[in-house]
Design a protein around this motif. Structure first.
Motif, PDB file in Angstrom:
ATOM      1  N   UNK A 288     -10.314 -71.216 -12.423  1.00 35.71           N
ATOM      2  CA  UNK A 288     -11.591 -71.646 -12.976  1.00 35.71           C
ATOM      3  C   UNK A 288     -12.426 -72.253 -11.854  1.00 35.71           C
ATOM      4  N   UNK A 289     -13.685 -71.889 -11.803  1.00 38.19           N
ATOM      5  CA  UNK A 289     -14.581 -72.420 -10.780  1.00 38.19           C
ATOM      6  C   UNK A 289     -15.957 -72.614 -11.391  1.00 38.19           C
ATOM      7  N   UNK A 290     -16.620 -73.713 -11.034  1.00 38.06           N
ATOM      8  CA  UNK A 290     -17.963 -73.963 -11.533  1.00 38.06           C
ATOM      9  C   UNK A 290     -18.821 -74.529 -10.419  1.00 38.06           C
TER      10      UNK A 290
ATOM     11  N   UNK B 194     -20.244 -70.849 -14.310  1.00 34.07           N
ATOM     12  CA  UNK B 194     -18.798 -71.002 -14.420  1.00 34.07           C
ATOM     13  C   UNK B 194     -18.163 -69.614 -14.318  1.00 34.07           C
ATOM     14  N   UNK B 195     -17.110 -69.516 -13.493  1.00 40.41           N
ATOM     15  CA  UNK B 195     -16.384 -68.259 -13.298  1.00 40.41           C
ATOM     16  C   UNK B 195     -14.909 -68.520 -13.626  1.00 40.41           C
ATOM     17  N   UNK B 196     -14.276 -67.587 -14.304  1.00 44.70           N
ATOM     18  CA  UNK B 196     -12.880 -67.825 -14.681  1.00 44.70           C
ATOM     19  C   UNK B 196     -12.120 -66.512 -14.808  1.00 44.70           C
TER      20      UNK B 196
ATOM     21  N   UNK C 201     -11.978 -70.531 -23.742  1.00 40.51           N
ATOM     22  CA  UNK C 201     -11.787 -69.110 -23.491  1.00 40.51           C
ATOM     23  C   UNK C 201     -10.975 -68.841 -22.228  1.00 40.51           C
ATOM     24  N   UNK C 202     -10.838 -69.837 -21.352  1.00 41.84           N
ATOM     25  CA  UNK C 202     -10.069 -69.644 -20.121  1.00 41.84           C
ATOM     26  C   UNK C 202      -9.172 -70.860 -19.894  1.00 41.84           C
TER      27      UNK C 202
ATOM     28  N   UNK D 173     -10.319 -75.005  -9.979  1.00 43.13           N
ATOM     29  CA  UNK D 173      -8.992 -75.317 -10.509  1.00 43.13           C
ATOM     30  C   UNK D 173      -8.193 -74.027 -10.571  1.00 43.13           C
ATOM     31  N   UNK D 174      -7.050 -74.019  -9.874  1.00 43.10           N
ATOM     32  CA  UNK D 174      -6.198 -72.837  -9.914  1.00 43.10           C
ATOM     33  C   UNK D 174      -4.760 -73.276 -10.149  1.00 43.10           C
TER      34      UNK D 174
END
Length: 879
Positions: free
Chosen positions: A568-570, A579-581, A234-235, A533-534
């Motif tokens: 994306x960050x977890x 998890x945030x995205x 999804x991201x 991750x960016x």
């Protein structure tokens, strides 16, 4: 319980040393393991942690999914365990003070045993890099009682393990996608993600024009028995192409990593369809070849259609009622030839070819049109959809001594020829002999050519950081030649006269598209289990379109560029993983939206494309949480999606005929959540389920009050499944799915439900099985009610689908293989087309990274995204 569940699931595939693990737990002990499960003792919990990283000793690649057991030295019994992720990292938490042995094992590798002493509650152990050497022992027969979860949550995706679901046998990819969390599949086989059909479908990360023109038809060419997993992303990160506003679906097919010669076949015969699949594999230590073929037939698919349509034209109301009996049949198939060669320790080449075809027919028998309560016309209709495609891929990968450092060059050429024709025989409504008065036919042939070159590079810059960058070029050439013909008598096939129903200057439409893309991404992980991750990706698109170039009838479509960021960050806590995205996506129009050919199969509802369409853009936000609660795995997510410049269909009235075309005039917002549960009730019984709920807000922003439209409301879908190991080789599975009404811009589409039950019996030699399946067996059909309401059009339709099915499945394997670890392969992937898909290597996983290694996507493996859009346009008018 989480760790014990993982341990029981993997013991059947591990080589944990003979003296250390009792045979009753299913390890390779040299003797046949006991079939009854042996419960491990409850271990005292502490607060210490053990982490490490498993690498292949020959090529420094991660040993993915290796099992790790923590064994009490005193009792010799396992007290905890886990499994390595996609970069080889493992972590065991809550370890109590004591003396242990840590055993790492995986098929094809020699087990590693490491003594560990935990002296205090905070005595964390970082084992660093552990190198595992390979072995070439023949595989022994093992009885596995534990069951792997059907649904798994990874750091950046949800994974459905299709190979573990026996209800899929004898079906195709459409049947598999119906069971995947967050996905919904309509009765025509078109998938959507969280209420949006703007998705990209990848197949092992390789593009294919097979998916360019019709995803639903193309999915029928992929046998369910060949699908290993389905991943819902999804991201997507910057490595993936910018296309696909709702996300990406990656279908991972089964791969052979063994040595030797094998042949297998799978077959299924049922009331509604049959299929046959045959595959051969030959491998030695450095190279291998695969050859396979699949064919599927569809028949006895019948139904009934009824539509009531009222139109207003200059204040004059016209009411038309249409009824028709419907039927459908088709043939689908593909053939594949693959070759891979490990030149040396650091260099490898893979090449593959795929040839696919489909031949679909649908009929409307006795299509009656009653106009203002009087019989107006009677006709028989036939729509023909034929296509043939070929894809050629050549990929080169160079690895380095430094783990995770890779360079690759990937190339692809594909070609798709398609015919999308329709025929109307107009009958004499007053003749009992069904006399043909005249006939109309429309011929639409198209050719879609595509070539792709992709370069990727990735390297760790520290133990906790990695950078990735690359570039990609895609060139597409599409030609669509369409024409309409009239036969005044309808009896003589040679008496057709060409006409131009579209009133266009030419019947030849050329569309050329070139895309240049580049990306950069940065990954950072910390010892405290943060992962970030960016990245960003820039794509520039040039388009040239014309109606028969030699006449100078060019369309002016300006080039455009887009920069799409992704983040994306977890973070893993004791209570679970968050998890945030965020990402921005683009959705280019496909040939179905662009092709100006008029599809007039139904004379009251015609449709045509719009060559001047621009892309639409989407912003996606998501928060995901997952954890184990005793023996239940729970994952839930909250998301927001905002689309601007959305491509929406606009309906206008011409006489009493409704004409449908597409325009960039929409705003689509979705606010929703989804939840998935997977519970292992016992070692033999697993129950799973979940649901998706979203609130949709749709607007077309047209100033004209007669064409202005907006709609909003809830839409959802629910699923539940059960899997039971009966014993003695017997297993049973149940699956059901229900989708209520769906919100449309100018109305709604009716809901439907499906269910299936299957039984399977494995042969004693474990080389084959026979199964029995039943689908929708309680009724002989379902009715789908849909509505369309505008100031000028009111339409209600009821479509009856008779889809009861019974089938028998049979599979068998010949030959013998021994295990030989192989190098990971990369592949090009295109995912930039609306209504398209792709053909691809497994989409990259992005697990948490361990100290000493960079993480990030293995992307294709490093090719990551690419344009999956089915690569390009398949031609043919809207269906």
């Amino acid at each position: 319980m989480k760790k014990l569940f993982l341990l029981f699931s993997l013991l059947g595939a591990c080589q944990i040393s003979n003296a250390q693990i009792p045979a009753g737990l299913g390890g390779f002990s040299g003797a046949a393991p006991k079939k009854e499960a042996v419960a491990a003792p409850v271990a005292p919990k502490g607060s210490a942690k053990i982490v490490g990283y498993l690498l292949d000793s020959t090529d420094s690649k991660p040993v993915e999914f290796a099992s790790i057991a923590l064994i009490n030295k005193t009792t010799g019994r396992p007290v905890d365990g886990t499994v390595a992720d996609q970069v080889g990292k493992f972590s065991i938490t809550k370890v109590a003070v004591g003396s242990y042995k840590l055993v790492a094992s995986f098929l094809g590798y020699n087990s590693i045993t490491i003594p560990i002493e935990i002296t205090s509650k905070n005595d964390d152990k970082d084992l660093g890099v552990i190198r595992m050497g390979s072995n070439t022992k023949m595989l022994a027969e093992v009885t596995v009682e534990g069951q792997r979860a059907l649904i798994e949550e990874k750091v950046d995706r949800t994974v459905y393990n299709a190979e573990k679901d026996q209800t899929n046998r004898g079906g195709d990819a459409t049947d598999v996608l119906k069971k995947v969390p967050m996905l919904s599949v309509d009765l025509d086989g078109n998938p959507s993600l969280r209420g949006s059909s703007n998705i990209k479908v990848l197949i092992n990360n390789k593009p294919s024009t097979i998916l360019a023109s019709s995803i639903s038809d193309a999915l029928k060419q992929i046998p369910a028995d060949m699908i290993k997993t389905v991943e819902v992303i999804t991201s997507p990160s910057a490595k993936y192409d910018a296309e696909g506003s709702a996300g990406i679906i990656n279908i991972v097919t089964k791969k052979n990593t063994l040595q030797g010669l094998t042949f297998s076949f799978d077959s299924s015969a049922g009331v509604r369809g049959s299929n046959l699949s045959m595959n051969g594999n030959f491998r030695n230590k450095t190279w291998g070849m695969t050859l396979g073929g699949f064919g599927r037939s569809e028949y006895n698919v019948s139904g009934h259609s009824e539509s009531i349509q009222t139109t207003s034209n200059n204040g004059i109301l016209t009411r038309n009622v249409q009824t028709s009996d419907t039927r459908r049949s088709g043939m689908f198939g593909n053939y594949q030839l693959g070759f891979d060669w490990d030149i040396n320790k650091f260099n490898s080449i893979t090449a593959s070819s795929r040839i696919g075809f489909r031949n679909g027919n649908s009929w409307g028998d006795g299509l009656r049109q009653v106009k203002n309560d009087k019989l107006f016309s009677l006709r028989n209709t036939n729509s023909l959809d034929e296509s043939a495609n070929i894809d050629l891929n050549v990929d080169y990968t160079h690895t380095f001594e430094k783990p995770q450092k890779e360079f690759s060059i990937l190339a692809m050429i594909s070609n798709n020829n398609r015919s999308n024709d329709f025929y109307n025989d107009i009958m004499n409504p007053n003749s009992s002999m069904s006399q043909i008065m005249n006939s109309i036919k429309n011929i639409n042939g198209s050719v879609n050519k595509e070539s792709t070159l992709q370069i990727d590079y990735q390297t760790p810059i520290t133990k906790l950081q990695m950078i990735e960058f690359g570039a990609k070029i895609i060139g597409r050439q599409v030609n669509s030649d369409y024409a309409s013909f009239l036969n005044p008598t309808g009896n003589d096939p040679s008496n057709y006269t060409k006409v131009n129903l579209a009133n266009l200057p030419s019947n030849v439409f050329d569309y050329n598209q070139n895309i240049w893309g580049t990306y950069f991404s940065y990954t950072l992980s910390t010892k405290s289990k943060w992962s970030m991750k960016l990245g960003g990706r820039y794509e520039h698109t040039d388009i040239e379109a014309s109606f028969l170039k030699k006449e100078g009838q060019n369309l002016t479509i300006p080039p455009y560029g887009v920069l799409v960021p992704s983040f994306n960050m977890s973070k893993t806590f004791k209570s679970g993983t968050w998890r945030f995205s965020f990402n921005r996506r683009i959705q280019r129009p496909g040939i179905q939206n662009l092709n100006p050919n008029v599809n007039a199969t139904n004379p009251l509802n015609i449709s045509m494309g719009n060559p001047n369409l621009s892309p639409e853009y989407a912003n996606n936000y998501e928060i995901n949480y997952s954890k184990f609660v005793k023996q239940t795995y729970i994952s839930t997510a909250i998301f927001v999606r905002n689309n601007t410049g959305a491509i929406n269909q606009i309906r206008t009235v011409i006489g009493d005929t409704v004409k449908t075309t597409s325009m960039n005039i929409g705003v689509e917002n979705a606010y929703g959540m989804n939840i998935n549960l997977n519970m292992n009730v016992t070692n033999k019984l697993m129950i799973g389920g979940g649901g998706d709920l979203s609130y949709m807000v749709l607007k077309n922003n047209v100033a004209d009050p007669l064409m202005n439209a907006s709609n909003q409301g809830l839409q959802s879908n629910f699923r539940i499944s059960g899997n039971y190991n009966i014993g003695n080789g017997w297993g049973a599975q149940l699956f059901s799915f229900y989708r209520p009404n769906q919100i449309m811009l100018q109305g709604s589409q009716g809901g439907f439900g499906i269910y299936s039950l299957s039984l399977k019996k494995d042969f004693k030699n474990k080389k084959g099985s026979i199964g029995f399946g039943a689908e929708n067996f309680l009724t002989n059909g379902m009715t789908i009610h849909s509505e369309t309401k505008t100031p000028l059009i009111t339409q209600e339709s009821n479509n009856v689908m008779r889809n009861m099915n019974f089938k028998i499945n049979l599979s068998y394997r010949f030959g013998k293989m021994s295990f030989n670890p192989t190098k990971r392969k990369k592949s090009v992937s295109n995912d930039d087309q609306k209504d398209g898909g792709g053909d691809a290597t497994p989409a990259p996983q992005q697990p948490m990274m361990m100290p000493g290694m960079g993480g990030g996507d293995r992307g294709g493996r490093g090719g990551g995204g690419g344009y999956s859009g089915g690569g390009g346009f398949g031609g043919g008018g809207p269906r």
